[in-house]
Design an enzyme around this catalytic site. Structure first.
Site, PDB file in Angstrom:
ATOM      1  CB  CYS A 147      -5.464  -3.526   2.907  1.00 46.62           C
ATOM      2  SG  CYS A 147      -4.219  -4.651   2.255  1.00 46.62           S
ATOM      3  CG  HIS A 202      -6.366  -3.361  -1.260  1.00 43.27           C
ATOM      4  ND1 HIS A 202      -5.152  -2.740  -1.058  1.00 43.27           N
ATOM      5  CD2 HIS A 202      -6.990  -2.635  -2.209  1.00 43.27           C
ATOM      6  CE1 HIS A 202      -5.065  -1.675  -1.843  1.00 43.27           C
ATOM      7  NE2 HIS A 202      -6.170  -1.588  -2.546  1.00 43.27           N
ATOM      8  CG  ASP A 253      -3.589  -6.121  -2.335  1.00 46.50           C
ATOM      9  OD1 ASP A 253      -3.020  -5.652  -3.333  1.00 46.50           O
ATOM     10  OD2 ASP A 253      -3.347  -5.759  -1.171  1.00 46.50           O
ATOM     11  CG  HIS A 254      -0.089  -8.167  -3.338  1.00 41.13           C
ATOM     12  ND1 HIS A 254       0.637  -8.052  -2.191  1.00 41.13           N
ATOM     13  CD2 HIS A 254      -0.352  -6.907  -3.736  1.00 41.13           C
ATOM     14  CE1 HIS A 254       0.793  -6.775  -1.894  1.00 41.13           C
ATOM     15  NE2 HIS A 254       0.201  -6.066  -2.816  1.00 41.13           N
ATOM     16  CE1 TYR A 312      -1.368  -4.824  -7.302  1.00 44.33           C
ATOM     17  CE2 TYR A 312       0.824  -4.745  -6.335  1.00 44.33           C
ATOM     18  CZ  TYR A 312      -0.534  -4.499  -6.255  1.00 44.33           C
ATOM     19  OH  TYR A 312      -1.066  -3.935  -5.119  1.00 44.33           O
TER      20      TYR A 312
HETATM   21  C1  DNO Z   1       0.492  -2.799  -2.302  1.00 49.54           C
HETATM   22  C2  DNO Z   1      -0.424  -1.727  -2.191  1.00 49.54           C
HETATM   23  C3  DNO Z   1       0.200  -0.401  -1.827  1.00 49.54           C
HETATM   24  C4  DNO Z   1      -0.891   0.586  -1.647  1.00 49.54           C
HETATM   25  C5  DNO Z   1      -0.516   1.946  -1.332  1.00 49.54           C
HETATM   26  C6  DNO Z   1      -1.756   2.759  -1.078  1.00 49.54           C
HETATM   27  O1  DNO Z   1       0.228  -3.695  -2.988  1.00 49.54           O
HETATM   28  O2  DNO Z   1      -1.514  -2.101  -1.455  1.00 49.54           O
HETATM   29  O3  DNO Z   1       0.998   0.042  -2.882  1.00 49.54           O
HETATM   30  O4  DNO Z   1      -1.521   0.696  -2.843  1.00 49.54           O
HETATM   31  O5  DNO Z   1       0.265   1.940  -0.250  1.00 49.54           O
HETATM   32  O6  DNO Z   1      -1.443   4.095  -1.077  1.00 49.54           O
END
Ligand code: DNO
Length: 402
Positions: free
Chosen positions: A280, A307, A360-361, A377
């Site tokens: 990530c 991510h 991601d986001h 999201y």
């Molecule tokens: C946030 C995410 C977290 C992630 C969890 C993985 O956007 O990246 O919710 O999914 O922590 O277990």
């Protein structure tokens, strides 16, 4: 031409972003979890198949499970943790039987990912998620009044936090408290929020980690993994731990996966190809001492899920989520390093070339400013992110080819 699998997180049938929306965004893989199943319980085959079928009806595939939550008892090694580990194994077996091959999880105590503001204004009128060291300090020192918190700040920091606290309106204080305690979408937090006792209960939970420092918590993680990795391998599942978000100690809780050294320890202790990482960039990228490119070079062979997101840090331990190509993360270099990893896999005859990534986001923008949805999201910001990342990937691949 090769490409990465483009995926999208979907919270299930209650998610205001629909599978059709996702298809139109151009993603082909879905990242989803059975959020309605209580933390610690076995995911039944019928429920897994039901979700899979719903996804496949749209011509999409269930690419990654994010996440199968890890029960707090496992993280603390208390109570019924052995039973919960057995349940976790059974869930992995059931997922494997249904053809799922990638499972993400995290080992963050009490709270999952944490932000202090879910509507931080950007210059262009969109909003994003942010984390402020001073909001957190105001919260734990003067709202929660966490015993021990004062020891973790210097005198001048405490003064600064106090001035900040006094400048906040009641509405802002409530908003900060809610953001921290109520948790964020998909959080595998180990508690339910009861508005009346929220602060009291929250403190009680924090107390359950007394005496568990980082080293001890790491031994709990390694024990858990040494137990479940062989089962995962048999079930054909690649495990991928998500880093701590933010990647430093908050609320006095131990953090186990924030740095290069943490990843190294993890892979040394449980040295198995199915014990992998969710890379990530948003989480790791918050720390200036995390060299993302070096991390991909060193651990790329174990990255099972990606991510992509970019944060912009200020130098006091606060940050906000920038647009995907605009933060401190050098997304061009990250993408290039991931493509090189995929090429290495090909050369080595590996079959895990898919390397699923998701935007991601995303910012809350355009019509989503008026829509309800899960913070970070919403559809449009992620659509923008995916489009930018897809273009970046294509551009790099074409230029490497020619
Ligand atoms: C946030 C995410 C977290 C992630 C969890 C993985 O956007 O990246 O919710 O999914 O922590 O277990």
């Amino acid at each position: 031409m090769d490409k990465f699998e483009q995926t999208w997180r979907w919270y299930g049938p209650t998610d205001p972003v629909t599978l059709l929306d996702i298809k139109q965004a151009g993603a082909t893989g879905i990242v989803s979890a059975l959020h309605h199943i209580p933390n610690g319980a076995i995911w039944p085959i019928e429920e897994i198949l039901k979700r899979k079928q719903t996804i496949e009806e749209f011509g999409l595939t269930w690419s990654v499970v994010e996440s199968v939550p890890v029960h707090e008892d496992i993280k603390r090694q208390t109570g019924d943790f052995k039973i919960y580990i057995e349940n976790y194994k059974q869930t992995l077996i059931n997922l494997g039987k249904c053809g799922i091959d990638t499972v993400c999880y995290n080992f963050m105590p009490v709270v999952d990912w944490t932000r202090t503001n879910l509507d931080y204004p950007s210059e262009d009128g969109s909003t994003c998620l942010s984390y402020s060291k001073w909001d957190m300090a105001a919260f734990e020192l003067f709202i929660l009044k966490r015993p021990g918190a004062f020891k973790t700040y210097s005198k001048s920091e405490i003064e600064k936090a106090k001035t900040h606290y006094e400048s906040l309106s009641d509405k802002q204080l409530k908003q900060i408290t809610d953001s921290i305690i109520a948790g964020l979408p998909g959080s595998s937090k180990g508690y339910e929020v009861d508005e009346n006792y929220a602060l009291e209960n929250f403190q009680k939970l924090l107390n359950t980690y007394e005496g568990i420092d980082v080293d001890k918590m790491k031994t709990h993680l390694f024990y858990f993994l040494s137990e479940i990795t062989p089962t995962a391998a048999e079930a054909g599942i690649r495990l991928c731990i998500h880093p701590d978000d933010p990647p430093f100690i908050i609320l006095g809780l131990p953090r186990v996966l924030s740095t290069t050294k943490d990843i190294r320890d993890l892979f040394q202790e449980v040295d198995h190809p199915n014990n992998g990482l969710t890379f990530c960039t948003g989480s790791f990228g918050v720390r200036e001492d995390n060299d993302l490119i070096e991390m991909i070079k060193e651990f790329g062979y174990r990255i099972h899920f990606v991510h992509l997101r970019a944060t912009k840090r200020n130098h006091e331990g606060s940050f906000y989520e920038a647009d995907h190509l605009d933060g401190d993360v050098d997304m061009f270099e990250v993408m290039k390093a991931l493509i090189e990893e995929q090429q290495r896999r090909k050369l080595n005859g590996r079959n895990d070339l898919r390397m699923p990534f998701r935007p991601d986001h995303g910012h809350r923008m355009l019509h989503d400013l008026k829509n309800e949805g899960n913070p970070g999201y919403m559809a449009i910001g992620r659509l923008r992110g995916l489009a930018e990342l897809r273009g970046l990937e294509l551009g790099i691949r074409k230029s490497i080819q020619s």
